[in-house]
Design an enzyme around this catalytic site. Structure first.
Site, PDB file in Angstrom:
ATOM      1  N   GLU A 171       0.868  -1.179   0.000  1.00 47.12           N
ATOM      2  CA  GLU A 171       0.000   0.000   0.000  1.00 47.12           C
ATOM      3  C   GLU A 171       0.906   1.231   0.000  1.00 47.12           C
ATOM      4  OE1 GLU A 171      -3.758   1.875   2.497  1.00 47.12           O
ATOM      5  OE2 GLU A 171      -3.237  -0.225   2.737  1.00 47.12           O
ATOM      6  N   HIS A 204       0.122   7.768   5.499  1.00 47.54           N
ATOM      7  CA  HIS A 204       1.359   7.453   4.794  1.00 47.54           C
ATOM      8  C   HIS A 204       2.232   8.699   4.785  1.00 47.54           C
ATOM      9  CE1 HIS A 204       0.100   3.532   2.996  1.00 47.54           C
ATOM     10  NE2 HIS A 204      -1.088   4.041   3.264  1.00 47.54           N
ATOM     11  N   HIS A 250      -6.089   5.278  -2.448  1.00 45.63           N
ATOM     12  CA  HIS A 250      -5.358   6.491  -2.065  1.00 45.63           C
ATOM     13  C   HIS A 250      -5.151   7.338  -3.317  1.00 45.63           C
ATOM     14  CE1 HIS A 250      -4.343   5.732   2.179  1.00 45.63           C
ATOM     15  NE2 HIS A 250      -4.431   4.462   1.829  1.00 45.63           N
ATOM     16  N   HIS A 257     -10.005  -0.426  -0.040  1.00 40.47           N
ATOM     17  CA  HIS A 257     -10.886   0.170   0.983  1.00 40.47           C
ATOM     18  C   HIS A 257     -11.703   1.362   0.437  1.00 40.47           C
ATOM     19  CE1 HIS A 257      -7.547   2.981   1.536  1.00 40.47           C
ATOM     20  NE2 HIS A 257      -6.845   2.149   2.273  1.00 40.47           N
ATOM     21  N   GLY A 278     -17.580   0.916  11.577  1.00 40.47           N
ATOM     22  CA  GLY A 278     -18.316   2.031  12.145  1.00 40.47           C
ATOM     23  C   GLY A 278     -17.507   3.300  12.273  1.00 40.47           C
ATOM     24  N   ASP A 287      -7.950  -3.711   7.322  1.00 36.78           N
ATOM     25  CA  ASP A 287      -6.972  -2.616   7.291  1.00 36.78           C
ATOM     26  C   ASP A 287      -6.325  -2.461   8.669  1.00 36.78           C
ATOM     27  OD1 ASP A 287      -5.720  -0.718   5.565  1.00 36.78           O
ATOM     28  OD2 ASP A 287      -6.761   0.907   6.582  1.00 36.78           O
ATOM     29  N   ALA A 311      -5.578   6.035  10.965  1.00 39.93           N
ATOM     30  CA  ALA A 311      -4.353   5.297  10.632  1.00 39.93           C
ATOM     31  C   ALA A 311      -4.622   3.800  10.704  1.00 39.93           C
ATOM     32  CB  ALA A 311      -3.229   5.687  11.589  1.00 39.93           C
ATOM     33  N   GLY A 312      -5.271   3.271   9.679  1.00 38.26           N
ATOM     34  CA  GLY A 312      -5.643   1.872   9.723  1.00 38.26           C
ATOM     35  C   GLY A 312      -6.742   1.654  10.745  1.00 38.26           C
TER      36      GLY A 312
END
Length: 306
Positions: free
Chosen positions: A52, A64, A118, A139, A172, A196, A231-232
């Site tokens: 990724e 990132h 992204h 995602h 959520g 993720d 962040a994930g």
């Protein structure tokens, strides 16, 4: 090894097959990390490695390091792929960057999933990427150009493409249930539940790292510190299934299918994600509350039945 601990954690939550994701780093570091993970893929502990980055949009970099982002370059891509000796299964990239469409075609030719994500791609470029071989939407909705009624962008382009599997993070936090329902309505047979997840999955709140970046987890939500960008996640796949059923209204068989059969088919593994002669003997037993009660992998209990 941290990767082995992560595999064990997710396996205990019912994920019998796991793909490792690497975040943006230098080409040298990515090559080292892929080489380090290759033995786990060869041993069957991982089904592959997902890159990724670093070929992502500056406008939608999320968690990132923006200083490490770069345009796709075939030589760089091949260097990282070759370091993994065939274990890199998927690459997420911003297809609108210079060289992006060529990179998609090159990845597809090498048997690697090219996944728009992204990205600030418009509708037309996204459709060109699909025509070039892009086959997964990384995602969906997160860290990419949003939909607009006059400038549709890549989201509807990917949703309407029957050859593209649609990744969804159902926790959520990343996507509102209404938008999850919208994506499922558009792509009812090809959406894939993904976590993720970063290192804090299954761990308490606190400070962590995601590649070179610092992350703070509070109330089970991971955000960059400083910055605040998501962040994930700290998600496990069993929670994602429960969220789809309880908050989105998806029938249990359909939610399970999105966590098993569809992802297995997406990565071309006919031996996974199904109970059938010739398939690997993987089984997850759920209670009426959809909590994991037992996990079997390859005919052996990982979490024995009570």
């Amino acid at each position: 090894m941290a990767a082995a601990r992560a595999v064990a954690l997710h396996r205990s939550h019912g994920t019998t097959s796991l793909m490792a994701s690497l975040v943006t780093d230098t080409i040298d570091r990515l090559a080292e990390q892929v080489a380090a993970l290759a033995p786990l893929v060869e041993a069957g502990e991982l089904v592959g490695v997902h890159l990724e980055g670093p070929w992502l949009s500056d406008l939608h970099c999320g968690a990132h390091d923006p200083m490490l982002l770069r345009d796709p370059d075939i030589a760089d891509i091949d260097r990282v792929l070759d370091a993994g000796e065939g274990t890199v299964a998927m690459v997420t990239l911003a297809v609108e960057r210079p060289g992006g469409l060529e990179a998609v075609a090159h990845l597809a030719a090498r048997g690697v999933i090219a996944a728009p994500g992204h990205s600030d791609a418009g509708y037309e470029i996204a459709k060109e990427a699909v025509a070039a071989g892009a086959s997964v939407a990384t995602h969906l909705f997160n860290a990419e150009r949003p939909m607009h009624h006059r400038v549709p962008g890549l989201i509807p382009a990917l949703l309407e493409s029957p050859s593209v599997a649609i990744e969804l993070i159902a926790d959520g936090v990343h996507v509102h249930p209404v938008m999850l329902r919208h994506a499922i309505t558009c792509a009812p047979t090809r959406y894939v539940l993904v976590t993720d997840a970063m290192a804090a999955a299954g761990a308490p709140d606190g400070d962590y790292r995601l590649g070179p970046l610092r992350v703070r987890v509070q109330d089970s939500v991971a955000r960059l510190d400083p910055g605040g960008a998501i962040a994930g996640s700290t998600l496990t796949l069993d929670r994602a299934v429960r969220f789809l059923v309880e908050q989105v209204g998806v029938p249990v068989p359909e939610a399970v299918r999105a966590a098993t059969l569809v992802p297995a088919e997406t990565i071309g593994r006919a031996d996974l994600g199904r109970l059938a002669p010739g398939a690997r003997a993987d089984l997850v037993a759920l209670g009426e509350d959809l909590q994991v009660r037992a996990v079997m992998r390859g005919g052996r209990w990982v979490v024995p039945p009570c």
